[in-house]
Design a protein around this motif. Structure first.
Motif, PDB file in Angstrom:
ATOM      1  N   ILE A  76       0.750  -1.171  -0.081  1.00  0.00           N
ATOM      2  CA  ILE A  76       0.147  -0.050   0.009  1.00  0.00           C
ATOM      3  C   ILE A  76       1.043   1.198  -0.022  1.00  0.00           C
ATOM      4  N   GLU A  77       2.017   1.163  -0.266  1.00  0.00           N
ATOM      5  CA  GLU A  77       3.042   2.284  -0.382  1.00  0.00           C
ATOM      6  C   GLU A  77       3.013   3.087   0.894  1.00  0.00           C
ATOM      7  N   TYR A  78       3.410   2.375   2.003  1.00  0.00           N
ATOM      8  CA  TYR A  78       3.222   2.896   3.416  1.00  0.00           C
ATOM      9  C   TYR A  78       4.331   2.485   4.018  1.00  0.00           C
ATOM     10  N   GLU A  79       5.187   3.721   4.716  1.00  0.00           N
ATOM     11  CA  GLU A  79       6.275   3.543   5.465  1.00  0.00           C
ATOM     12  C   GLU A  79       6.078   4.600   6.941  1.00  0.00           C
ATOM     13  N   SER A  80       6.669   4.005   8.053  1.00  0.00           N
ATOM     14  CA  SER A  80       6.373   4.464   9.171  1.00  0.00           C
ATOM     15  C   SER A  80       7.708   4.378   9.964  1.00  0.00           C
ATOM     16  N   MET A  81       8.353   5.494  10.604  1.00  0.00           N
ATOM     17  CA  MET A  81       9.454   5.532  11.433  1.00  0.00           C
ATOM     18  C   MET A  81       9.207   6.342  12.619  1.00  0.00           C
ATOM     19  N   GLY A  82       9.851   6.003  13.659  1.00  0.00           N
ATOM     20  CA  GLY A  82       9.660   6.752  14.995  1.00  0.00           C
ATOM     21  C   GLY A  82      10.503   6.471  16.215  1.00  0.00           C
ATOM     22  N   VAL A  83      10.254   6.924  17.119  1.00  0.00           N
ATOM     23  CA  VAL A  83      11.078   6.682  18.509  1.00  0.00           C
ATOM     24  C   VAL A  83       9.826   6.334  19.646  1.00  0.00           C
ATOM     25  N   ASN A  84      10.098   5.280  20.277  1.00  0.00           N
ATOM     26  CA  ASN A  84       9.103   4.795  21.300  1.00  0.00           C
ATOM     27  C   ASN A  84       9.594   4.931  22.602  1.00  0.00           C
ATOM     28  N   PRO A  85       9.611   5.804  23.275  1.00  0.00           N
ATOM     29  CA  PRO A  85       9.807   5.777  24.800  1.00  0.00           C
ATOM     30  C   PRO A  85       8.894   5.117  25.754  1.00  0.00           C
ATOM     31  N   GLY A  86       9.314   4.219  26.692  1.00  0.00           N
ATOM     32  CA  GLY A  86       8.112   3.358  27.263  1.00  0.00           C
ATOM     33  C   GLY A  86       8.766   3.017  28.793  1.00  0.00           C
ATOM     34  N   PHE A  87       8.085   1.897  29.219  1.00  0.00           N
ATOM     35  CA  PHE A  87       8.284   1.435  30.430  1.00  0.00           C
ATOM     36  C   PHE A  87       8.125  -0.065  30.434  1.00  0.00           C
ATOM     37  N   VAL A  88       8.874  -0.734  31.329  1.00  0.00           N
ATOM     38  CA  VAL A  88       8.845  -2.223  31.234  1.00  0.00           C
ATOM     39  C   VAL A  88       8.496  -2.798  32.888  1.00  0.00           C
ATOM     40  N   LEU A  89       7.505  -3.593  32.861  1.00  0.00           N
ATOM     41  CA  LEU A  89       6.983  -4.239  34.037  1.00  0.00           C
ATOM     42  C   LEU A  89       7.805  -5.508  34.234  1.00  0.00           C
ATOM     43  N   ARG A  90       8.129  -6.005  35.359  1.00  0.00           N
ATOM     44  CA  ARG A  90       8.943  -7.033  35.880  1.00  0.00           C
ATOM     45  C   ARG A  90      10.054  -7.364  34.806  1.00  0.00           C
ATOM     46  N   ALA A 117       1.111   6.580  18.445  1.00  0.00           N
ATOM     47  CA  ALA A 117       0.448   5.311  18.670  1.00  0.00           C
ATOM     48  C   ALA A 117       0.830   4.740  20.120  1.00  0.00           C
ATOM     49  N   LEU A 118      -0.343   4.043  20.781  1.00  0.00           N
ATOM     50  CA  LEU A 118       0.160   3.458  21.866  1.00  0.00           C
ATOM     51  C   LEU A 118       0.342   2.023  21.851  1.00  0.00           C
ATOM     52  N   ASN A 119       1.406   1.625  22.272  1.00  0.00           N
ATOM     53  CA  ASN A 119       1.630   0.056  22.070  1.00  0.00           C
ATOM     54  C   ASN A 119       1.749  -0.519  23.403  1.00  0.00           C
ATOM     55  N   ALA A 120       1.312  -1.748  23.596  1.00  0.00           N
ATOM     56  CA  ALA A 120       1.353  -2.841  24.591  1.00  0.00           C
ATOM     57  C   ALA A 120       2.059  -4.052  24.095  1.00  0.00           C
ATOM     58  N   ARG A 121       3.104  -4.684  25.035  1.00  0.00           N
ATOM     59  CA  ARG A 121       3.844  -5.622  24.350  1.00  0.00           C
ATOM     60  C   ARG A 121       3.947  -7.018  25.241  1.00  0.00           C
ATOM     61  N   ALA A 122       4.034  -7.860  25.077  1.00  0.00           N
ATOM     62  CA  ALA A 122       4.103  -9.199  26.028  1.00  0.00           C
ATOM     63  C   ALA A 122       5.397  -9.914  25.380  1.00  0.00           C
ATOM     64  N   ARG A 134       3.125  -7.704  20.006  1.00  0.00           N
ATOM     65  CA  ARG A 134       2.582  -6.238  20.262  1.00  0.00           C
ATOM     66  C   ARG A 134       1.435  -5.808  19.734  1.00  0.00           C
ATOM     67  N   GLY A 135       0.615  -5.228  20.712  1.00  0.00           N
ATOM     68  CA  GLY A 135      -0.524  -4.727  20.096  1.00  0.00           C
ATOM     69  C   GLY A 135      -0.368  -3.021  20.004  1.00  0.00           C
ATOM     70  N   GLU A 136      -0.910  -2.716  18.913  1.00  0.00           N
ATOM     71  CA  GLU A 136      -0.555  -1.145  18.611  1.00  0.00           C
ATOM     72  C   GLU A 136      -2.115  -0.403  18.156  1.00  0.00           C
ATOM     73  N   ASN A 137      -2.033   0.528  18.639  1.00  0.00           N
ATOM     74  CA  ASN A 137      -3.328   1.417  18.459  1.00  0.00           C
ATOM     75  C   ASN A 137      -2.878   2.859  17.908  1.00  0.00           C
ATOM     76  N   ARG A 138      -3.030   2.789  16.533  1.00  0.00           N
ATOM     77  CA  ARG A 138      -2.021   3.936  15.750  1.00  0.00           C
ATOM     78  C   ARG A 138      -3.225   5.007  15.188  1.00  0.00           C
ATOM     79  N   TRP A 139      -2.961   6.310  15.415  1.00  0.00           N
ATOM     80  CA  TRP A 139      -3.697   7.454  14.834  1.00  0.00           C
ATOM     81  C   TRP A 139      -3.127   7.482  13.477  1.00  0.00           C
ATOM     82  N   ARG A 140      -3.757   7.119  12.291  1.00  0.00           N
ATOM     83  CA  ARG A 140      -3.312   6.967  11.227  1.00  0.00           C
ATOM     84  C   ARG A 140      -3.693   8.579  10.567  1.00  0.00           C
TER      85      ARG A 140
END
Length: 161
Positions: A76-90, A117-122, A134-140
């Motif tokens: 679909i001729e799509y590219e995305s790039m970015g920086v993701n600061p976050g926190f880690v449990l356990r 986007a908000l991401n949650a990772r297991a 990784r679940g992602e909820n992105r504002w497109r």
């Protein structure tokens, strides 16, 4: 943007050396790759099943995580790039939940758009690598709607003693 990434990496590398009491499971660099599971198997809302891959490099220091990523979806001729600061449990455990905020850009052939986007990772950790979902909820912002995606992948740990 490049200056911000450089400053963050410089500050984080300095804290690594000053905290020698931390174990290698809690402080490390990692590089990974993943795939959007729905797009790879059944397709998306506007495309047939095709490759939608991500590549990332990041740093972990106990409960803090930061990563830079690049996503390519040629169908679909799509590219995305970015920086993701976050926190880690356990940190340091086999099963590790994590969450982050993606400050990013979407690049299309006709324009580049800021995105969030908000991401949650297991993650499940082994000695030198981990696998993740990784679940992602992105504002497109290229189409002005929210998109929920699920990625799976593997990351290799390096840079620890």
């Amino acid at each position: 943007m490049k200056r911000l990434i450089f400053i963050l990496v410089l500050l984080l590398s300095q804290t690594t050396y000053s905290q020698s009491w931390l174990t290698r499971e809690e402080v490390y660099w990692f590089a990974g790759m993943g795939v959007d599971l729905r797009n790879a198997t059944i397709g998306g809302t506007v495309n047939d099943a095709s490759y939608d891959g991500t590549f990332s490099i990041g740093y972990r220091n106990v409960g803090f995580s930061i990563l830079a990523y690049y996503e390519t979806f040629q169908a679909i001729e799509y590219e995305s790039m970015g920086v993701n600061p976050g926190f880690v449990l356990r940190p340091g455990k086999k099963f590790t939940p994590a969450a982050d905020l993606s400050l990013s850009f979407i690049r299309r052939p006709w324009k580049t758009y800021p995105s969030l986007a908000l991401n949650a990772r297991a993650e499940y950790h082994f000695d030198r690598f981990f696998v993740y979902l990784r679940g992602e909820n992105r504002w497109r912002t290229d189409y002005d709607f929210y998109q929920i995606s699920v990625y799976g992948g593997i990351s290799i740990k390096f840079g620890f003693e």
